[in-house]
Design a protein around this motif. Structure first.
Motif, PDB file in Angstrom:
ATOM      1  N   GLN A   1       0.846  -1.185   0.000  1.00  0.00           N
ATOM      2  CA  GLN A   1       0.000   0.000   0.000  1.00  0.00           C
ATOM      3  C   GLN A   1       0.882   1.237   0.000  1.00  0.00           C
ATOM      4  N   ARG A   2       1.934   1.227   0.812  1.00  0.00           N
ATOM      5  CA  ARG A   2       2.872   2.348   0.854  1.00  0.00           C
ATOM      6  C   ARG A   2       3.649   2.469  -0.456  1.00  0.00           C
TER       7      ARG A   2
ATOM      8  N   ALA B   1       1.412   3.942  -3.065  1.00  0.00           N
ATOM      9  CA  ALA B   1       1.163   5.368  -2.882  1.00  0.00           C
ATOM     10  C   ALA B   1       2.323   6.196  -3.421  1.00  0.00           C
TER      11      ALA B   1
ATOM     12  N   ASN C   1       2.130   6.200  -7.190  1.00  0.00           N
ATOM     13  CA  ASN C   1       0.975   6.927  -7.714  1.00  0.00           C
ATOM     14  C   ASN C   1       1.165   8.437  -7.702  1.00  0.00           C
ATOM     15  N   HIS C   2       2.134   8.918  -6.939  1.00  0.00           N
ATOM     16  CA  HIS C   2       2.427  10.348  -6.964  1.00  0.00           C
ATOM     17  C   HIS C   2       2.846  10.786  -8.362  1.00  0.00           C
TER      18      HIS C   2
ATOM     19  N   ASN D   1      -6.577   8.088 -12.130  1.00  0.00           N
ATOM     20  CA  ASN D   1      -7.011   7.272 -10.998  1.00  0.00           C
ATOM     21  C   ASN D   1      -7.562   5.915 -11.437  1.00  0.00           C
TER      22      ASN D   1
ATOM     23  N   LYS E   1      -2.803   4.909 -12.086  1.00  0.00           N
ATOM     24  CA  LYS E   1      -2.390   4.620 -10.722  1.00  0.00           C
ATOM     25  C   LYS E   1      -2.682   3.165 -10.373  1.00  0.00           C
TER      26      LYS E   1
ATOM     27  N   SER F   1      -3.003  -0.333  -7.683  1.00  0.00           N
ATOM     28  CA  SER F   1      -3.397  -0.908  -6.397  1.00  0.00           C
ATOM     29  C   SER F   1      -2.157  -1.497  -5.729  1.00  0.00           C
TER      30      SER F   1
ATOM     31  N   SER G   1      -9.594  -4.072  -1.971  1.00  0.00           N
ATOM     32  CA  SER G   1      -8.698  -3.062  -1.418  1.00  0.00           C
ATOM     33  C   SER G   1      -7.233  -3.383  -1.719  1.00  0.00           C
TER      34      SER G   1
ATOM     35  N   GLU H   1      -8.301  -1.398  -5.769  1.00  0.00           N
ATOM     36  CA  GLU H   1      -8.400  -0.016  -5.334  1.00  0.00           C
ATOM     37  C   GLU H   1      -7.036   0.652  -5.326  1.00  0.00           C
ATOM     38  N   VAL H   2      -7.012   1.888  -5.764  1.00  0.00           N
ATOM     39  CA  VAL H   2      -5.767   2.636  -5.891  1.00  0.00           C
ATOM     40  C   VAL H   2      -5.134   2.846  -4.524  1.00  0.00           C
TER      41      VAL H   2
ATOM     42  N   LYS I   1      -3.193   4.591  -1.628  1.00  0.00           N
ATOM     43  CA  LYS I   1      -3.081   6.003  -1.211  1.00  0.00           C
ATOM     44  C   LYS I   1      -2.233   6.117   0.051  1.00  0.00           C
TER      45      LYS I   1
END
Length: 956
Positions: A557-558, A561, A564-565, A570, A872, A874, A949, A953-954, A956
């Motif tokens: 997840q990290r 994120a 995705n910056h 999205n 972006k 997941s 998730s 899901e993207v 974040k």
């Protein structure tokens, strides 16, 4: 069994051809001549009187004929084009050699008789019967060419036949244990049986994975005289006639075999040149081998007679009859059970092949060992039942009911789902009501009535006839344990180090995991079920637990994120993504040692790769394994992480998953296109599981619009395939995922497919002109693909919709011969790929990618496509992106130890961009271990991460 197959095939022949009776006549003639080829050498040995003058004349004609035949241009090689040859030319194999060596036997017979008569008649009888019995047994077990007989054309074979004749002429007292009537009846029965067996052995049906089974053409082939039953028939004929009457004995002893040899001259004329065309035929080596083996046999005989006089192998027909009768009287119900199970196996194969006798005949001859395995499995169950009940008739009845029920259930499932019963279906036993609810009530009633009839007959036989001898307590325990151990051995059927695996491989067991019905047709329903017992998805990686997987979810997840910056979108939005699996596509210029003449056959692909994200893909297969590359590209999972016992996830894993996540599920609408049958690899079920909205194929799916072919090629052209993609891209809604698996360049590569071959090849990669022609045909095909690709990309560039294409070859065609996989494994697993975005996509994504990932794996394509589309990710695709960037291309072993669609040895290769095998460093090992944990959890584990998730899901 043999008679049923024979009658069925003859019936089809007589009803389907106008020349049926002519065919039968020629076949009977061939059988008669084949018997003569054995009988004449025996008769030469049988004669005890010699005619020196005739021998000299015969020797002269032999020399003249040999010189004449040396210049002949006839052969007994199989016919390729039936219209070019006549079946009359192919009367019998090795007639010329029989004539040659029979003539030599006549000339040498006085010396051979002197040599053989050095031993007593009992010694000759003993050794000849032992050799004959061993020959029959070995040939029956696995067709082993025993004692150097070499398919009826060796000196040893003719010396053996001569010795048989000499023995029969001098052992009249022993032969008179049977009456002439018995000999005559057995001779007639065996002759008819030999005719049937010869027919079955000459079946020339060939199996092709994508074209099924070709019709037989064995009437065009010669009969091989190397037939055990024909040998026994001739021996019984000589024995019976020689004892029938004193005048008959005298006639046999003084009969003139020269006329028979002259007949062989005429029959052998068309085949005269055969021995000179045989590359491996060596008179010198054959003669030396005969001398060496004869010296060894003579030495052993003398040693045994001199030093082991107590070794008197007293072989008597009466004693043999006594032991056979005693065995039959004790175990005949057991043998009857085996025969019934054999017949039921034959019925099962007939049902699988829809009653096509040609196919049944092929299975029962070419796959006889596999048939025996099926019977052995059913018989092992019967032995266990016998150990429990200790009643033969009850055991037979229960065994017939169980096996019959299995056959009926298998056919019902094949009718409903085009697939036989496999171990995963046993879970339905937990809900028998639901399962029976899918079966026609009339069938259920018929089954119940059949069970009642069989059980009533069993009870009546048990009381009226009795069960014969039964097993003792120890016998029941021993037989039950052995039967259980045999059945339990199939739990290791896919472990390459196990005994059962090696035995099944020797028997040519091909599980065909990617097409279970095909596997059942070739292996039988019982063996195909057993093939699927020893299958597990993946070994549990170290440290797998809920806590570990939650930690991995947060970790990526990290990572996601952070990625995705730098990403713009999205979601995929209205972008279209197309995956094109180009069947068997790979640049032939990279094949080691192969040179292509006539220019560059794929110039546009080379140009396009300069202006797109491109490079080479490391395939997990060679010559096959298409669905595995498709699976890896769609799921992001690596085939190299799965167990070796599960080589085909499409058919072994996906249909039984509660949920299978694939990249198309990121899109509002997804389409699958395959211009071929959808039965292979369970694609219908797989695409439904993957969530495709439509699947275009030729087996009742959505109708394909473009189906044109190139000239004589049987496959839909790539030009039509690309037009089909464009048509679907223009349809609403937009924001589509399209999966295309082309077929144009699929095997075989028949030179007649295309009118011309612009490109020629030289160097390595082929051993014969036919192989060279196949390669040139293949290159012509990919040249047509190149032109179609140019036209399609031009269409894409004119579209206003943003389209990104991931295009890759799935594997090399299996046509490059003579290149050792251990030395050239990597280049023989490298195919071409590119990721291209049309101008609309480039404008939308504000980027124009021309990255050079020199070597990637098919499981990298999803992450690389989203990167090019600036979408972006997941947490799951964050992990896949890091795998694509930081882990070298990953594959099953490229040295040839891994097989397409079959259980194989474990292991994986990591290959860098320079094509070198590498080892992972510590950081890479940790990343790859995370990847393995995720793959295990999504497929074989507890599915802690199988939720949106983590997957969709993207981050974040």
């Amino acid at each position: 069994m043999a008679t049923i197959c024979f009658v069925g095939t003859v019936g089809q022949t007589l009803t389907s051809t106008q020349t049926g009776w002519r065919f039968v006549g020629w076949w009977m003639l061939k059988t008669f001549v084949a018997g003569s080829v054995i009988l004449i050498p025996i008769m030469i040995g049988y004669q005890q009187h010699h005619h020196p003058q005739r021998q000299g004349i015969l020797m002269l004609t032999w020399l003249i004929g040999l010189i004449t035949f040396t210049w002949a241009h006839y052969t007994t090689q199989p016919v390729v084009n039936a219209s070019q040859r006549s079946p009359e030319l192919y009367v019998v194999q090795q007639v010329f050699i029989t004539w040659l060596l029979s003539t030599a036997l006549v000339w040498a017979s006085p010396y051979l008789h002197q040599l053989f008569h050095r031993w007593s008649i009992s010694q000759r009888r003993r050794w000849l019967l032992i050799i004959t019995g061993a020959f029959l047994i070995l040939n029956f077990i696995n067709g082993y060419d025993a004692f150097g007989f070499h398919r009826g054309n060796s000196l040893i074979w003719f010396g053996y036949l001569f010795a048989i004749g000499d023995w029969l002429a001098n052992d009249q007292q022993w032969l008179r244990q049977w009456s002439p009537l018995k000999y005559g009846c057995l001779t007639m029965v065996l002759f008819l049986f030999s005719t049937v067996v010869t027919w079955l052995n000459m079946n020339n049906v060939v199996y092709s994975p994508h074209n099924g089974l070709t019709p037989n053409n064995h009437y065009l082939l010669a009969i091989n005289p190397y037939q055990p039953f024909m040998l026994i028939t001739c021996m019984l004929l000589v024995a019976g006639v020689s004892i029938s009457h004193p005048k008959a004995q005298a006639a046999w002893r003084t009969s003139d075999t020269y006329q028979g040899i002259l007949t062989l001259n005429l029959l052998g004329l068309p085949m005269a040149f055969t021995p000179f065309l045989m590359n491996n035929f060596s008179w010198t080596s054959g003669f030396l081998l005969a001398i060496v083996l004869w010296v060894i046999l003579q030495g052993l005989t003398i040693a045994i007679v001199r030093f082991c006089p107590h070794w008197q192998l007293s072989l008597s027909i009466s004693q043999v009859n006594h032991y056979l009768f005693k065995t039959w009287r004790r175990y005949w119900p057991l043998m009857l059970t085996f025969v019934l199970l054999w017949l039921m196996t034959l019925i099962a194969f007939a049902l699988l092949w829809n009653g096509n006798w040609t196919m049944v005949q092929w299975v029962m001859t070419e796959r006889i060992k596999i048939v025996l395995v099926n019977v052995a499995i059913a018989f092992a169950v019967a032995i266990i039942i016998m150990a429990i009940t200790n009643r033969w008739w009850l055991t037979t009845g229960i065994s017939v009911i169980l096996y019959g029920g299995w056959i009926v259930a298998s056919m019902l499932k094949i009718t409903a789902r085009n697939e036989p019963i496999i171990p995963t279906d046993l879970s339905t036993l937990a809900a028998p009501g639901a399962m029976l609810g899918m079966v026609n009530k009339r069938i259920i009633v018929i089954i119940i009535l059949a069970i009642i009839v069989v059980m009533a007959l069993t009870i009546w036989l048990e009381h009226q006839i009795g069960a014969g001898s039964r097993f003792s307590i120890s016998g029941r325990i021993i037989t039950a344990v052995l039967a259980v151990l045999y059945l339990a051995s199939f739990t290791l059927a896919n472990h390459s180090s196990s005994i059962i695996y090696k035995q099944l491989q020797n028997m040519d067991d091909i599980p065909y995991f990617y097409s279970q019905l095909r596997g059942a047709k070739l292996n039988g329903t019982l063996l195909q079920f057993a093939n699927n017992i020893d299958v597990h998805t993946m070994s549990k990686p170290h440290g797998y637990s809920r806590t570990t997987m939650m930690h991995i979810a947060k970790k990526y997840q990290r990572e996601g994120a952070i990625m995705n910056h730098q990403r713009l979108h999205n979601s995929v939005g209205h972008q279209n993504l197309v995956f094109v699996l180009s069947e068997s596509y790979s640049d032939p210029a990279r094949v080691p040692g192969l040179k292509v003449h006539g220019g560059d056959p794929i110039p546009y692909l080379h140009e396009l790769k300069k202006h797109s994200t491109s490079g080479l893909m490391l395939s997990s297969g060679y010559g096959g394994g298409t669905a595995n590359m498709e699976y890896q590209a769609l799921t992001g999972l690596s085939i190299a992480n799965f167990s070796p016992t599960m080589p085909t996830p499409y058919s072994q894993l996906v249909p039984y998953q509660k949920r299978a996540f694939t990249i198309n599920q990121l899109f509002p609408y997804s389409i699958g296109i395959h211009p071929f049958t959808a039965n292979l690899y369970s694609r219908k079920t797989v695409y439904r599981k993957f969530g495709f909205n439509k699947f275009y194929h030729f087996d009742g799916g959505a109708k394909i619009t473009y189906t044109k072919k190139i000239q004589n090629s049987p496959r839909v052209s790539d030009d039509s395939a690309y037009k089909e993609i464009s048509l679907n891209l223009l349809r609403q809604p937009h924001g589509k995922f399209v999966q295309m698996a082309t077929m144009q360049n699929h095997m075989p590569y028949n030179p007649s497919y295309y009118h011309e071959r612009q490109f020629k090849v030289s160097g390595k990669g082929f051993n014969t002109p036919d192989q060279q022609a196949q390669i040139e045909t293949y290159i012509q095909g990919i040249h047509y693909t190149d032109a179609a690709l140019r036209a399609w990309v031009k269409q894409l560039d004119e579209m206003k919709q943003p389209v990104t294409v991931v295009w890759y070859g799935d594997h090399l065609p299996g046509i490059y011969h003579g290149l050792p996989m251990g030395k050239y494994g990597v280049p023989l697993h490298e195919t071409d790929y590119f990721i291209y975005s049309n101008p609309a996509a480039q404008k939308l994504n504000r980027t124009k990618f021309t990255h050079r990932y020199k070597l990637v794996s098919p499981n990298n394509f999803g992450a690389l496509a989203l990167e090019q589309m600036n979408v972006k990710v997941s947490p799951y695709f964050a992990l896949l992106t890091k795998i694509a960037h930081d882990i070298p291309a990953t594959s099953l072993p490229t040295n040839g130890t891994s097989k397409n669609n079959a259980a194989h040895q474990s292991g994986r290769d990591f290959i860098n961009g320079q094509g070198k095998h590498v080892h992972l460093n510590k950081r890479q090992r940790q990343l790859f271990h995370d990847y393995q944990l995720v793959q295990y959890d999504l497929t074989a584990g507890h599915h802690y991460l199988l939720h949106n998730s983590f997957l969709k899901e993207v981050a974040k």
